[in-house]
Design an enzyme around this catalytic site. Structure first.
Site, PDB file in Angstrom:
ATOM      1  CB  SER A  13      -0.895  -0.012   1.249  1.00  0.00           C
ATOM      2  OG  SER A  13      -1.364   1.284   1.556  1.00  0.00           O
ATOM      3  CD1 TRP A 183      -8.463   3.485   5.115  1.00  0.00           C
ATOM      4  CD2 TRP A 183     -10.316   4.501   4.378  1.00  0.00           C
ATOM      5  NE1 TRP A 183      -8.595   3.221   3.769  1.00  0.00           N
ATOM      6  CE2 TRP A 183      -9.724   3.826   3.292  1.00  0.00           C
ATOM      7  CE3 TRP A 183     -11.508   5.198   4.169  1.00  0.00           C
ATOM      8  CZ2 TRP A 183     -10.265   3.841   2.012  1.00  0.00           C
ATOM      9  CZ3 TRP A 183     -12.045   5.216   2.889  1.00  0.00           C
ATOM     10  CH2 TRP A 183     -11.426   4.539   1.827  1.00  0.00           C
ATOM     11  N   GLY A 184      -6.620   5.992   6.269  1.00  0.00           N
ATOM     12  CA  GLY A 184      -5.951   6.780   5.241  1.00  0.00           C
ATOM     13  C   GLY A 184      -4.838   7.666   5.763  1.00  0.00           C
ATOM     14  CG  ASP A 186      -6.480  11.088   3.106  1.00  0.00           C
ATOM     15  OD1 ASP A 186      -6.941  10.309   3.969  1.00  0.00           O
ATOM     16  OD2 ASP A 186      -6.738  10.990   1.895  1.00  0.00           O
TER      17      ASP A 186
END
Lengths: 200, 200
Positions: A13, A183-184, A186
């Site tokens: 990822s 999540w993420g 960002d």
């Protein structure tokens, strides 16, 4: 000291790679440690119906542009490896074998693997190469490869993946601050702020 | 003045709503205008194979938590409407009919519609209610409803959706600064920086 943060990621990822560069420093600023938890998104996607970003039409071109653009903004070296996405079972098993010896060295190993793949844009050919990456940390490559094939390590990876799915993990990176999910890559600024304020 | 920014969004997109609260101010800081472009994600998903976030297992619970948490952080009122996701064809047609009269009022209409749906968490029952929302802007509801049903407005929406897909739009919000694409409300800080620096 408060409970550690859980940081779930897949070695394949790019956004997990981006998060790996910041997560320890963010946690340390707030007196927390991080439990690194490599998992297999392929197994997660079987439950969630998800797909790698780059296998979805239109999204694929954007995703590769966004990986590179976000990395440049962070000052992080970034280059896509020739093979993508790729199976990361061996990477995870090597990580968990090393973690059983020393969690700090397992994190160093994960960073070195991520740097090889997405910092230098190189494929990792197989278990032997993962063993070689572990050697500077003090583990003979042959020990790492043997460890990766041990039933205990295989079972451990399965347990971690099942546990991640049970907690609601559906992507990479996926971070829990206590029981709050993020999540993420960002969402790292939100993680930072959550640690500082205890929520909002 | 440099070319306007293109801001594509679906009226049924909570992240589109979040972006609507910031996009004009960001553009104005850099001497730019924004072309608001409502589209139909359902039509886009037929091409991309995408799905509403809330229809994907595990992602759904997280998405609703993240909508609310991100809105709180922005100081933006947020409440999910009873019906979600919902068809937004009528919303788009009303917007484009108003835009043909006055682009500034179309933006005000879009903000009012978004506020009703995600700020107050209320369903919009149908075309008549959209007409009513337009009345304070100076348009009789009956004119708006008649306009929404005109062949020109129907064709205009189709052209906008096809144009969005042709440019690579696959989600909401989706923003172009010149030809640079940014997907997601969480890319607005990057949009701001891109406008300031011309890229990195």
């Amino acid at each position: 000291m408060a409970a550690p943060i859980d940081y779930y990621f897949d070695f394949s990822s790019p956004y997990g790679y981006a998060a790996s560069a910041r997560i320890d420093a963010i946690a340390a600023r707030h007196g927390r440690e991080v439990r690194w938890r490599p998992i297999l998104l392929g197994a997660v996607f079987k439950v969630t119906g998800g797909q790698p970003l780059t296998s979805i039409p239109l999204k694929s071109d954007y995703a590769q542009r966004d990986f590179a653009r976000s990395a440049r903004l962070m000052g992080l070296p970034f280059k896509m490896p020739p093979t993508f996405p790729f199976a990361s079972v061996a990477h995870c098993r090597a990580f968990y074998w090393i973690e059983d010896q020393d969690a700090g060295k397992a994190r160093m190993f994960a960073r070195a693997v991520y740097h090889r793949i997405f910092g230098e844009g190189r494929d990792i050919a197989g278990p032997q190469e993962l063993g070689t990456i572990a050697e500077p940390l003090g583990y003979p490559a042959a020990d790492v490869v043997a460890g990766m094939n041990s039933p205990g390590v295989k079972e451990r990876l399965k347990t971690e993946v099942d546990g991640a799915i049970a907690r609601g993990v559906f992507g990479s990176p996926f971070i829990f601050v206590d029981d709050e999910p993020f999540w993420g890559a960002d969402r790292l600024d939100q993680v930072d702020r959550w640690l500082q304020t205890g929520g909002w």
